[in-house]
Motif scaffolding. Structure first.
Motif, PDB file in Angstrom:
ATOM      1  N   PRO A  10       0.827  -1.216   0.000  1.00  0.00           N
ATOM      2  CA  PRO A  10       0.000   0.000   0.000  1.00  0.00           C
ATOM      3  C   PRO A  10       0.860   1.266   0.000  1.00  0.00           C
ATOM      4  O   PRO A  10       2.070   1.235   0.244  1.00  0.00           O
ATOM      5  CB  PRO A  10      -0.794  -0.110   1.305  1.00  0.00           C
ATOM      6  CG  PRO A  10      -0.563  -1.503   1.817  1.00  0.00           C
ATOM      7  CD  PRO A  10       0.776  -1.919   1.280  1.00  0.00           C
ATOM      8  N   SER A  11       0.192   2.393  -0.229  1.00  0.00           N
ATOM      9  CA  SER A  11       0.865   3.700  -0.175  1.00  0.00           C
ATOM     10  C   SER A  11       1.011   4.203   1.250  1.00  0.00           C
ATOM     11  O   SER A  11       1.888   5.016   1.545  1.00  0.00           O
ATOM     12  CB  SER A  11       0.064   4.748  -0.958  1.00  0.00           C
ATOM     13  OG  SER A  11      -0.058   4.406  -2.310  1.00  0.00           O
TER      14      SER A  11
ATOM     15  N   ALA B 169       0.181  -1.280  -4.905  1.00  0.00           N
ATOM     16  CA  ALA B 169       0.912  -2.209  -5.767  1.00  0.00           C
ATOM     17  C   ALA B 169       0.609  -3.646  -5.369  1.00  0.00           C
ATOM     18  O   ALA B 169       0.444  -3.954  -4.190  1.00  0.00           O
ATOM     19  CB  ALA B 169       2.408  -1.945  -5.679  1.00  0.00           C
ATOM     20  N   LEU B 170       0.560  -4.507  -6.376  1.00  0.00           N
ATOM     21  CA  LEU B 170       0.364  -5.934  -6.157  1.00  0.00           C
ATOM     22  C   LEU B 170       1.425  -6.696  -6.943  1.00  0.00           C
ATOM     23  O   LEU B 170       1.585  -6.485  -8.147  1.00  0.00           O
ATOM     24  CB  LEU B 170      -1.027  -6.373  -6.610  1.00  0.00           C
ATOM     25  CG  LEU B 170      -1.323  -7.876  -6.470  1.00  0.00           C
ATOM     26  CD1 LEU B 170      -1.459  -8.245  -4.996  1.00  0.00           C
ATOM     27  CD2 LEU B 170      -2.583  -8.262  -7.234  1.00  0.00           C
ATOM     28  N   ILE B 171       2.136  -7.570  -6.237  1.00  0.00           N
ATOM     29  CA  ILE B 171       3.204  -8.352  -6.864  1.00  0.00           C
ATOM     30  C   ILE B 171       2.855  -9.830  -6.727  1.00  0.00           C
ATOM     31  O   ILE B 171       2.585 -10.316  -5.624  1.00  0.00           O
ATOM     32  CB  ILE B 171       4.563  -8.057  -6.193  1.00  0.00           C
ATOM     33  CG1 ILE B 171       4.905  -6.571  -6.308  1.00  0.00           C
ATOM     34  CG2 ILE B 171       5.665  -8.917  -6.809  1.00  0.00           C
ATOM     35  CD1 ILE B 171       6.025  -6.123  -5.395  1.00  0.00           C
TER      36      ILE B 171
ATOM     37  N   PRO C 211       0.176  -5.573   8.204  1.00  0.00           N
ATOM     38  CA  PRO C 211      -1.084  -5.155   8.834  1.00  0.00           C
ATOM     39  C   PRO C 211      -1.025  -3.748   9.416  1.00  0.00           C
ATOM     40  O   PRO C 211      -2.067  -3.177   9.734  1.00  0.00           O
ATOM     41  CB  PRO C 211      -1.292  -6.197   9.925  1.00  0.00           C
ATOM     42  CG  PRO C 211       0.086  -6.691  10.255  1.00  0.00           C
ATOM     43  CD  PRO C 211       0.838  -6.662   8.955  1.00  0.00           C
ATOM     44  N   CYS C 212       0.176  -3.193   9.553  1.00  0.00           N
ATOM     45  CA  CYS C 212       0.297  -1.812  10.036  1.00  0.00           C
ATOM     46  C   CYS C 212      -0.076  -0.801   8.961  1.00  0.00           C
ATOM     47  O   CYS C 212      -0.345   0.365   9.260  1.00  0.00           O
ATOM     48  CB  CYS C 212       1.727  -1.529  10.499  1.00  0.00           C
ATOM     49  SG  CYS C 212       2.203  -2.384  12.020  1.00  0.00           S
ATOM     50  N   CYS C 213      -0.074  -1.247   7.696  1.00  0.00           N
ATOM     51  CA  CYS C 213      -0.220  -0.323   6.574  1.00  0.00           C
ATOM     52  C   CYS C 213      -1.578  -0.393   5.893  1.00  0.00           C
ATOM     53  O   CYS C 213      -1.768   0.213   4.834  1.00  0.00           O
ATOM     54  CB  CYS C 213       0.886  -0.567   5.548  1.00  0.00           C
ATOM     55  SG  CYS C 213       2.545  -0.227   6.166  1.00  0.00           S
TER      56      CYS C 213
END
Length: 671
Positions: free
Chosen positions: A29-30, A59-61, A115-117
């Protein structure tokens, strides 16, 4: 840039594969740990992995693909910045991230995220979407991007500062007391404050941890009988600590918030409760109760700033968190039967400005207007002298008498720096409120364009110039956009600019019943453009903080569904900024900051009360870009009235050529 992004993907994929359980996708995430829109350099993980620098995106990788989702403000920018390794996913046009995962990854796939983001709402939405195919959202114990990010910037250690009451309007004690009243009302024992601007507003503190945003990386917990501030203690000096002590707030280590949240809802006696009873030492400094200033003593009627209720820590405690802004990591530490998921009570309280804040915002915008006028006067003269441009007022091209040297050339960056220098001369200036969007020609079609010294364009006498900028002042935050042309605009450019202006005026003049949302008003700014089959891909208005974040909720004026959630109320601030953009050609945007006020309507249907807007931005509009034949007399009168007041308010701060320029820029329109 492309090769480094490839290397990052090559480094991340083995970590994903070796993770337990193996990850079939990684979400980057941003946001930072506080779900901030604008983050510190150390938290720009999504930009690091993708190369895309916009403020919004995710973004997804996967093992074979890399995708980047962003909204309409950044479509053009993303196509320019993403390498061939990445696929752009347009929010609103392409499948959402959770739908793409559900449709493209196999059943039982594991999707990792820090999980913090991510917020609680986001995590729950993804979990629900993934569960349909047996896919799982995996909360990572370590952020994988951090493990491969060599030379990651360090977090700034900027001092915490007290926002004086003469600018804040309300003492922290009073805000804490009001919050405790909300706790009793909602049958909660504690509220965890996770967003940076809410912590700053609640305790009347400011800082410099995030560029352009005067906030501190910190959390707060307020219970019915205690209050805590979680921060890197190296940022807190004795004066700030004494101030917090006087307001009943204890300073604790930044990382301690996680264990304290866990302790809050446990059946054991709360660590917070014990700590609150100690009262005397924080951060290694001894607090002298005798020297506590009388101004910071409990306000009359607030007693000790506590609201005593029936609940106590460890006895059926309910912890309140905002599901839209609290991280999943904080939330996961509270048992499901002990948590209250509800919008933060501070979000709306902060948006409803105190009269002192409103007056400060008005004053800051007058000084800011003087700075922008000084800049436009300077830029007008430079464009004529160095480029032979017709100038701000004329369409007749001048004659270039001499060649300009390399040092004299004006670029998008050098003129933005000049604008900042004019702002820096103003009283109470603390910095910019965001990176100036200084954009010429096709660059102005990139809605949130960021000019860089190495790649920016040179100023052009025959192209549109869009400048979106703002300042942070102790008494207010500003945000203003003007679009102009220093040569002869085409009839199409004038038409588009005029349509944007007509929408801008229509919204400014709106009178509407109490209870109206920004979703209902958004159409007013678009109708003139729609009539010509034109539109823009961003919202029309956002809240503005008072010496805080330039983008502030919970309200907004937008076509997006969330704009239905919060009605506009008197004493809110909001921008009015319609636009139009042609890729590779030009962009137009016009923006003022408005204050929502009570309207004196002839009638009061339904006894609802009616609202209107007060504009507080004072920078002239370029009349050369107006197609007067398409403007109504009401619209022309509005422009003349605005320019008249602009001249009255800003003139006392100017002299000489700058004053003459303002007087010419605010002359009545020809009839």
């Amino acid at each position: 840039m492309a090769s480094s992004q490839v290397n990052v993907l090559e480094l991340l994929r083995p970590l994903m594969e070796s993770h337990s359980p193996p990850l079939h996708a990684l979400v980057v995430p941003s946001e930072d740990y506080h779900q901030s829109e604008y983050v510190a350099d150390a938290d720009k993980r999504r930009e690091f992995v993708s190369g895309f620098s916009g403020s919004a995106g995710i973004a997804l990788i996967t093992a074979k693909e890399a995708l980047l989702w962003t909204d309409g403000r950044y479509f053009l920018q993303a196509t320019q910045q993403l390498s061939h390794q990445w696929k752009l996913m347009r929010i609103g046009e392409d499948p959402s991230l959770e739908n793409w995962i559900a449709d493209n990854l196999h059943k039982d796939a594991n999707v990792g995220v820090d999980p913090c983001c991510i917020s609680i709402d986001t995590a729950h939405r993804w979990e629900q979407a993934f569960s349909k195919n047996g896919q799982k959202l995996v909360a990572l114990k370590e952020n994988l991007v951090d493990k491969v990010w060599e030379n990651r910037p360090a977090h700034v250690v900027a001092p915490v500062c007290i926002q004086p009451l003469e600018f804040a309007g309300r003492p922290a004690k009073e805000k804490i007391h009001d919050l405790r009243g909300k706790l009793v009302q909602e049958k909660a024992y504690a509220f965890v404050v996770t967003t940076l601007d809410e912590v700053a507003w609640l305790y009347n503190l400011r800082g410099g941890d995030v560029l352009y945003n005067p906030v501190v990386h910190s959390y707060a917990i307020v219970t019915r009988d205690s209050a805590f501030y979680y921060v890197n203690k190296a940022k807190v000096d004795l004066k700030v600590e004494q101030y917090l002590f006087e307001n009943g707030v204890e300073v604790r280590d930044y990382e301690a918030v996680f264990e304290d949240v866990e302790a809050l809802a446990s059946d054991e006696p709360s660590a917070l409760k014990k700590s609150a009873e100690k009262n005397g030492h924080t951060n290694g400094h001894e607090i002298d109760e005798e020297t506590a200033s009388s101004e910071s003593k409990p306000t009359e009627g607030l007693e000790d700033c506590s609201v005593r209720g029936p609940l106590h820590a460890g006895e059926g405690v309910f912890v309140w968190v905002d599901p839209g802004t609290c991280s999943y990591s904080v939330y996961s530490r509270v048992p499901l039967n002990r948590v209250i998921l509800q919008q933060s009570p501070l979000s709306l309280a902060k948006a409803l400005k105190h009269p002192v804040e409103l007056e400060g915002m008005r004053n800051a915008h007058i000084r800011d207007g003087a700075a922008v006028v000084s800049y436009l006067c300077w830029l007008d003269a430079q464009m004529q002298d160095l480029y032979g441009a017709a100038g701000y007022f004329s369409e007749v091209k001048g004659s270039l008498k001499r060649k300009r040297s390399e040092e004299e050339k004006l670029t998008e960056v050098t003129v933005a720096d000049k604008l900042e220098s004019f702002r820096a001369k103003q009283e109470h200036f603390k910095g910019l409120s965001f990176e100036t969007i200084s954009s010429v020609g096709g660059n102005a079609a990139i809605i949130h364009y960021a000019a860089k010294k190495e790649t920016c364009a040179e100023m052009q006498p025959d192209s549109m110039y869009l400048c979106d900028s703002g300042g942070q002042y102790l008494d207010g935050t500003t945000d203003v956009t003007r679009t102009m042309h220093f040569g002869k605009p085409t009839s199409h450019e004038k038409t588009c600019a005029t349509l944007v202006l007509k929408g801008h005026i229509a919204l400014d003049m709106a009178v509407f019943p109490s209870g109206t949302t920004g979703h209902a008003l958004d159409i007013l700014a678009r109708v003139p453009l729609w009539k010509d089959g034109l539109d823009y891909r961003h919202g029309t208005g956002h809240g503005v903080g008072c010496y805080l974040n330039v983008h502030e909720g919970p309200h907004l004026i937008s076509f997006r569904p969330q704009a239905r959630n919060v009605a506009l109320q008197a004493n809110m601030t909001v921008t009015d900024e319609p636009g139009y953009y042609e890729d590779g050609n030009f962009g137009v945007r016009i923006e003022n900051v408005l204050i929502v006020k009570e309207a004196q309507a002839k009638h009061n249907f339904g006894d609802k009360g009616y609202l209107a807007f007060e504009h507080i931005t004072w920078v002239p509009y370029q009349t050369k870009l107006m197609d007067l034949s398409s403007m109504s007399e009401v619209e022309k009168d509005w422009v003349d009235d605005y320019h008249k007041v602009c001249r009255e308010k800003v003139s006392p701060l100017l002299s000489g050529l700058e004053l003459e320029w303002l007087q010419k820029a605010t002359e009545p329109l020809p009839r």
